[in-house]
Design an enzyme around this catalytic site. Structure first.
Site, PDB file in Angstrom:
ATOM      1  N   GLU A  33       0.872  -1.163   0.000  1.00 58.07           N
ATOM      2  CA  GLU A  33       0.000   0.000   0.000  1.00 58.07           C
ATOM      3  C   GLU A  33       0.919   1.226   0.000  1.00 58.07           C
ATOM      4  O   GLU A  33       1.830   1.321   0.833  1.00 58.07           O
ATOM      5  CB  GLU A  33      -0.873   0.014   1.259  1.00 58.07           C
ATOM      6  CG  GLU A  33      -1.805   1.211   1.240  1.00 58.07           C
ATOM      7  CD  GLU A  33      -2.774   1.279   2.415  1.00 58.07           C
ATOM      8  OE1 GLU A  33      -2.699   0.423   3.311  1.00 58.07           O
ATOM      9  OE2 GLU A  33      -3.595   2.213   2.414  1.00 58.07           O
ATOM     10  N   ARG A 259       5.313 -13.072   9.532  1.00 62.69           N
ATOM     11  CA  ARG A 259       5.908 -11.742   9.370  1.00 62.69           C
ATOM     12  C   ARG A 259       7.313 -11.760   9.905  1.00 62.69           C
ATOM     13  O   ARG A 259       7.628 -12.519  10.816  1.00 62.69           O
ATOM     14  CB  ARG A 259       5.167 -10.740  10.253  1.00 62.69           C
ATOM     15  CG  ARG A 259       3.925 -10.166   9.705  1.00 62.69           C
ATOM     16  CD  ARG A 259       3.386  -9.156  10.708  1.00 62.69           C
ATOM     17  NE  ARG A 259       3.690  -7.803  10.287  1.00 62.69           N
ATOM     18  CZ  ARG A 259       3.004  -7.171   9.351  1.00 62.69           C
ATOM     19  NH1 ARG A 259       2.014  -7.747   8.734  1.00 62.69           N
ATOM     20  NH2 ARG A 259       3.321  -5.933   9.022  1.00 62.69           N
ATOM     21  N   LYS A 269       4.572   0.462   9.201  1.00 63.28           N
ATOM     22  CA  LYS A 269       4.611   1.771   8.536  1.00 63.28           C
ATOM     23  C   LYS A 269       3.916   2.834   9.364  1.00 63.28           C
ATOM     24  O   LYS A 269       4.363   3.969   9.436  1.00 63.28           O
ATOM     25  CB  LYS A 269       3.939   1.662   7.161  1.00 63.28           C
ATOM     26  CG  LYS A 269       4.840   1.056   6.115  1.00 63.28           C
ATOM     27  CD  LYS A 269       4.186   1.095   4.744  1.00 63.28           C
ATOM     28  CE  LYS A 269       3.091   0.066   4.655  1.00 63.28           C
ATOM     29  NZ  LYS A 269       2.556  -0.121   3.312  1.00 63.28           N
TER      30      LYS A 269
END
Ligand code: ATP
Ligand code: MG
Length: 559
Positions: A33, A259, A269
């Protein structure tokens, strides 16, 4: 991947599923994103997606998941492209955006409405939350759930035409409000956002939700394996539901892996963004961050990051990786690729009393001790020199093999010197050492068989220049800063120290290597963002040894 290496579980699945196919088809994607810069966790995903495709002669898409115009920006699109390229991956002509498919997604939503599988809800956000139930209680059907397809179509079109305000109406999938999986309780698929989009500007005021856009974009691109992180495991039934109900031509398969979390670092982020807007760090590329741009500025080579990603592997188990593992990859890569130079981080002046005043003796130094192809360079030996303050000790223990009063040490590539006198200021601080040199002991000549135990680095006072060097330590004091409610309190106040160093002239000359090892000291690189013609600023990329591993071991043995 070489056949000798064991396959991780994803490669095993792909191998098993494709081994009997005539033409193996492996199409993957990396779907960031554009709401921030990439970090080391994204690097793991990039490496996996591109490598798995490469190993199977497949292809990888770089697809921007740009479905939330409030948070996204072209600055991030540009930085992400730069980072992926820098890591060495090429998406060729497969650069796409979820927004490329806004029209298809809109049509897919209409298809679901027509099939009686989507409805426009007029509950507000709070009501929707209430009706949703909890993990232990089933949800309740919305009173608007049984609107007819005609009514839904009409309302959805009016949503698209901007007739409602944000949050007034929402398009939801009609699945099962009692499902034990909360994601299946009539998830939203389109919402109103009256905000210009970085690519489609004001064309749309309704935007597809992530799960819907993501699954269908995968299908439209013919992605065969949609590799994502474990938090999407519970979304997989929804992913499959969208694919099935929209009846797309391609049916991608979602597989989840763990992850990457780094100890004493942040890989989110959103949280990184907080550090930046609160000016706790110097932007996304602050060298203390494990953002890709931060690591690049710090001097980490891309190959070190790739090596690290390969070492940590792909599993389904969540864990924290110590920073030392990444630093080891950096050290290993830089060890074979950077030239050696000399520089003194904490200079102590040395005057060679028996060396002529204005004489400059040019000596030859190796650029790499094991790689002769790196060549030689010239360094200047003069009457005034600098050595590292820590290489001299007045009350030295017996095992201290460097310089002490009356003692001798070899200056790398030069001569053996002897400390004749220590000069102090009025408060007793050592200001200067008066030494003598033995002209018969020039390195490499074999003229004298005098041997000393220690060799230290040095620079000529006249043939060196002043540089600011930034020494970094971990940015956080705690193992998992993301878990803290007050990020500022977890910051290590000593994460950045600056020293005024003396570097040998060759580092300031044209064509000087931007990244190098200072012998005995560490790896460094020029900070091109902060340096200018008047001032050179360097970053310490990594020390020569893993000092943290030692400190951690010590801390652990103390309990
Ligand atoms: P963040 O929390 O940093 O915003 P994200 O998952 O929201 O991360 P995206 O831009 O959506 O960020 O991520 C793009 C891809 O990178 C996704 O497929 C995601 O699963 C993967 N990814 C993100 N963070 C990690 C991580 N720490 N380890 C492995 N893969 C990750
Ligand atoms: Mg995300």
């Amino acid at each position: 991947m070489k056949d000798s290496k064991p396959r991780d579980f994803i490669r095993q699945i792909i191998h098993d599923e494709t081994k009997n196919q005539d033409s193996r088809k492996v199409i993957t994607r990396f779907p960031p994103e554009p709401n921030g810069f990439l970090h080391i966790g994204h690097a793991k995903s990039i490496c996996l997606n591109f490598a798995v495709a490469n190993e199977n002669k497949g292809k990888t898409f770089l697809r921007f998941d740009d479905t939330n115009p409030l948070k996204e920006d072209d600055i991030y699109v540009q930085s992400i492209k730069e980072d992926v390229s820098w890591l060495g991956f090429d998406w060729e002509d497969r650069l796409t955006f979820a927004s490329d498919y806004f029209e298809n997604l809109y049509q897919a939503a209409i298809k679901l409405i027509n099939k009686g599988l989507a409805y426009v809800d007029s509950l507000n956000a709070n009501e929707i939350r209430e009706y949703r139930g909890t993990l232990t209680e089933p949800g309740k059907d919305s009173p608007y759930r049984n609107r007819s397809p005609e009514e839904n179509l009409e309302l959805f079109k009016r949503m698209k035409n901007g007739e409602f305000s944000d949050g007034e109406m929402i398009l939801r999938a009609k699945i099962d409000m009692k499902s034990p999986n909360m994601n299946m309780r009539d998830p939203a698929i389109y919402r109103i956002r009256k905000h210009a989009h970085q690519r489609t500007a004001d064309k749309w005021c309704i935007y597809p939700m992530y799960d819907f856009a993501h699954a269908l974009s995968d299908a439209y691109e013919g992605i065969t394996y949609s590799l994502c992180t474990l938090e999407f495991e519970d979304h997989r039934p929804l992913y499959n539901w969208f694919i099935e109900q929209v009846e797309t031509e391609h049916r991608p398969r979602q597989i989840e892996f763990s992850r990457l979390n780094m100890a004493y670092a942040l890989t989110s982020k959103r949280k990184l963004h907080g550090l930046i807007i609160n000016k706790i760090v110097d932007g996304w590329d602050d060298p203390r961050l494990v953002t890709i741009s931060g690591m690049r500025r710090r001097g980490y080579p891309p190959n070190a990051i790739l090596d690290f990603c390969e070492r940590i592997g792909i599993t389904k188990k969540d864990n924290y990786i110590e920073m030392g593992v990444l630093e080891n990859s950096v050290r290993e890569e830089l060890g074979d690729t950077t030239q050696r130079r000399m520089g003194v981080l904490d200079p102590l002046k040395v005057t060679i009393q028996n060396f002529e005043n204005d004489k400059v003796e040019v000596l030859e130094a190796q650029n790499h001790p094991q790689i002769p192809e790196f060549g030689m360079r010239k360094i200047s030996f003069t009457k005034e020199l600098y050595i590292e303050r820590s290489d001299f000790k007045e009350d030295a223990p017996r095992k201290f093999h460097r310089l002490k009063p009356g003692g001798e040490v070899r200056l790398r590539y030069a001569y053996i010197i002897k400390c004749e006198e220590v000069i102090k200021d009025s408060s007793g601080n050592i200001e200067e050492l008066i030494c003598s040199y033995d002209p018969d002991t020039k390195s490499g000549t074999g003229k004298s068989d005098k041997k000393v135990k220690g060799t230290i680095h040095w620079v000529s006072a006249e043939h060196s220049f002043d540089a600011e060097i930034r020494l970094y330590d971990r940015l956080f004091k705690v193992h998992n800063p993301a878990a803290s409610d007050d990020l500022e309190k977890t910051i290590n106040p000593d994460s950045l120290k600056t020293v005024q160093a003396k570097l040998e002239d060759s580092l300031g000359a044209e064509g000087a290597p931007p990244s190098f090892q200072l012998e005995r000291t560490g790896y460094f690189c020029l900070d091109t963002k902060l340096s200018n013609e008047k001032k050179r600023i360097y970053n310490r990329t990594v020390t020569l040894r893993d000092s943290w591993a030692k400190i951690e071991k010590a801390a652990m043995s103390q309990g």
